[in-house]
Motif scaffolding. Structure first.
Motif, PDB file in Angstrom:
ATOM      1  N   THR A 118      13.695   2.377  -0.322  1.00 27.29           N
ATOM      2  CA  THR A 118      14.030   3.800  -0.370  1.00 27.29           C
ATOM      3  C   THR A 118      13.625   4.390  -1.716  1.00 27.29           C
ATOM      4  OG1 THR A 118      15.890   3.426   1.130  1.00 27.29           O
ATOM      5  CG2 THR A 118      15.857   5.520  -0.052  1.00 27.29           C
ATOM      6  N   TYR A 119      12.923   5.543  -1.643  1.00 26.59           N
ATOM      7  CA  TYR A 119      12.395   6.217  -2.829  1.00 26.59           C
ATOM      8  C   TYR A 119      12.913   7.648  -2.848  1.00 26.59           C
ATOM      9  CZ  TYR A 119       9.643   2.080  -3.134  1.00 26.59           C
ATOM     10  OH  TYR A 119       9.283   0.758  -3.247  1.00 26.59           O
ATOM     11  N   VAL A 165       2.624   9.707  -5.972  1.00 23.89           N
ATOM     12  CA  VAL A 165       2.941  11.122  -5.765  1.00 23.89           C
ATOM     13  C   VAL A 165       4.234  11.548  -6.454  1.00 23.89           C
ATOM     14  CG1 VAL A 165       1.593  11.338  -3.647  1.00 23.89           C
ATOM     15  CG2 VAL A 165       4.027  10.783  -3.498  1.00 23.89           C
ATOM     16  N   GLY A 166       4.858  10.649  -7.225  1.00 25.73           N
ATOM     17  CA  GLY A 166       5.989  11.048  -8.050  1.00 25.73           C
ATOM     18  C   GLY A 166       7.360  10.573  -7.613  1.00 25.73           C
ATOM     19  N   PHE A 167       7.453   9.877  -6.498  1.00 23.25           N
ATOM     20  CA  PHE A 167       8.742   9.318  -6.091  1.00 23.25           C
ATOM     21  C   PHE A 167       9.066   8.134  -6.992  1.00 23.25           C
ATOM     22  CE2 PHE A 167       7.957  11.814  -2.397  1.00 23.25           C
ATOM     23  CZ  PHE A 167       9.132  11.905  -1.662  1.00 23.25           C
ATOM     24  N   THR A 168      10.354   7.845  -7.134  1.00 23.93           N
ATOM     25  CA  THR A 168      10.801   6.664  -7.874  1.00 23.93           C
ATOM     26  C   THR A 168      11.694   5.829  -6.970  1.00 23.93           C
ATOM     27  OG1 THR A 168      12.697   7.870  -8.778  1.00 23.93           O
ATOM     28  CG2 THR A 168      10.717   7.789 -10.140  1.00 23.93           C
ATOM     29  N   GLU A 208       0.834  -1.208   0.000  1.00 31.76           N
ATOM     30  CA  GLU A 208       0.000   0.000   0.000  1.00 31.76           C
ATOM     31  C   GLU A 208       0.869   1.258   0.000  1.00 31.76           C
ATOM     32  OE1 GLU A 208      -3.925  -0.418   2.608  1.00 31.76           O
ATOM     33  OE2 GLU A 208      -2.148  -1.227   3.636  1.00 31.76           O
ATOM     34  N   GLY A 209       1.875   1.274   0.849  1.00 33.67           N
ATOM     35  CA  GLY A 209       2.773   2.423   0.935  1.00 33.67           C
ATOM     36  C   GLY A 209       3.532   2.645  -0.354  1.00 33.67           C
ATOM     37  N   ARG A 210       4.024   1.577  -0.952  1.00 29.60           N
ATOM     38  CA  ARG A 210       4.764   1.671  -2.217  1.00 29.60           C
ATOM     39  C   ARG A 210       3.876   2.255  -3.311  1.00 29.60           C
ATOM     40  NH1 ARG A 210       5.979  -0.857  -6.949  1.00 29.60           N
ATOM     41  NH2 ARG A 210       8.186  -0.910  -7.509  1.00 29.60           N
ATOM     42  N   GLU A 211       2.654   1.786  -3.382  1.00 32.42           N
ATOM     43  CA  GLU A 211       1.715   2.302  -4.387  1.00 32.42           C
ATOM     44  C   GLU A 211       1.477   3.800  -4.195  1.00 32.42           C
ATOM     45  OE1 GLU A 211      -2.971   1.756  -5.429  1.00 32.42           O
ATOM     46  OE2 GLU A 211      -1.841  -0.071  -4.948  1.00 32.42           O
ATOM     47  N   LYS A 212       1.284   4.214  -2.951  1.00 30.26           N
ATOM     48  CA  LYS A 212       1.036   5.632  -2.670  1.00 30.26           C
ATOM     49  C   LYS A 212       2.243   6.502  -3.009  1.00 30.26           C
ATOM     50  CE  LYS A 212      -2.509   5.330   0.863  1.00 30.26           C
ATOM     51  NZ  LYS A 212      -3.475   6.398   0.848  1.00 30.26           N
ATOM     52  N   ILE A 213       3.443   6.061  -2.652  1.00 28.60           N
ATOM     53  CA  ILE A 213       4.622   6.901  -2.870  1.00 28.60           C
ATOM     54  C   ILE A 213       4.929   7.016  -4.361  1.00 28.60           C
ATOM     55  CG2 ILE A 213       6.519   5.226  -2.666  1.00 28.60           C
ATOM     56  CD1 ILE A 213       6.279   8.740  -1.089  1.00 28.60           C
ATOM     57  N   LEU A 214       4.689   5.964  -5.116  1.00 28.99           N
ATOM     58  CA  LEU A 214       4.897   6.041  -6.567  1.00 28.99           C
ATOM     59  C   LEU A 214       3.867   6.963  -7.216  1.00 28.99           C
ATOM     60  CD1 LEU A 214       5.740   2.292  -7.344  1.00 28.99           C
ATOM     61  CD2 LEU A 214       7.341   4.240  -7.268  1.00 28.99           C
TER      62      LEU A 214
END
Length: 151
Positions: free
Chosen positions: A124-125, A114-117, A106-112
């Protein structure tokens, strides 16, 4: 020769101005997505106490850190006395909508979103001079998050 310097100056000044403006807009957008007791990156607010909880201070290589153990948060300050890092394990806080207790997926999906890679797989993103690190347990749940400005 002086006309070339003037022309070069006229060409470069707008790039510097727009670059500075762009960074402030990005910081505002970034800070608007942090929900950790009102703490924002790059401010010079001197948090010695939050919600009546006093901090303990430790030096570090890039400045110093203030730990609020009862709140499960840590604030890292640079030598310029501005906030450069926020770490949270508090389930009532969030960074970019990601809360301790969520699954890593869930966290990975959210951070991707919002534009993080992905920067240092798998936890780590990175985006525009910032990193977000997930601390994930054996149950695949996030138990902590660290947002930090890259020097």
């Amino acid at each position: 020769m002086s006309s070339q310097k003037i022309l070069l100056t006229l060409l470069l000044v707008p790039f510097f101005l727009f670059g500075c403006i762009g960074k402030h807009v990005e910081r505002d957008k970034l800070n608007g997505q942090l929900n950790v007791f009102g703490i924002e990156l790059f401010t010079d607010v001197d948090y010695r106490q939050i919600k009546g909880i006093p901090s303990t201070e430790e030096p570090c290589l890039r400045g110093y850190e203030r730990s609020f153990d009862d709140l499960d948060i840590l604030i890292g300050y640079g030598f310029d006395n501005k906030i450069r890092k926020i770490h949270t394990r508090n389930v009532s806080t969030s960074l970019f909508g990601i809360r301790p207790g969520m699954t890593f997926d869930e966290g990975r999906e959210k951070i991707l979103t919002v534009g993080f890679t992905e920067y240092l797989p798998p936890f780590t993103y990175r985006v525009n001079g910032y990193t977000l690190k997930f601390f994930v347990g054996s149950d695949n749940k996030i138990f902590g998050l660290t947002l930090e400005a890259i020097d």
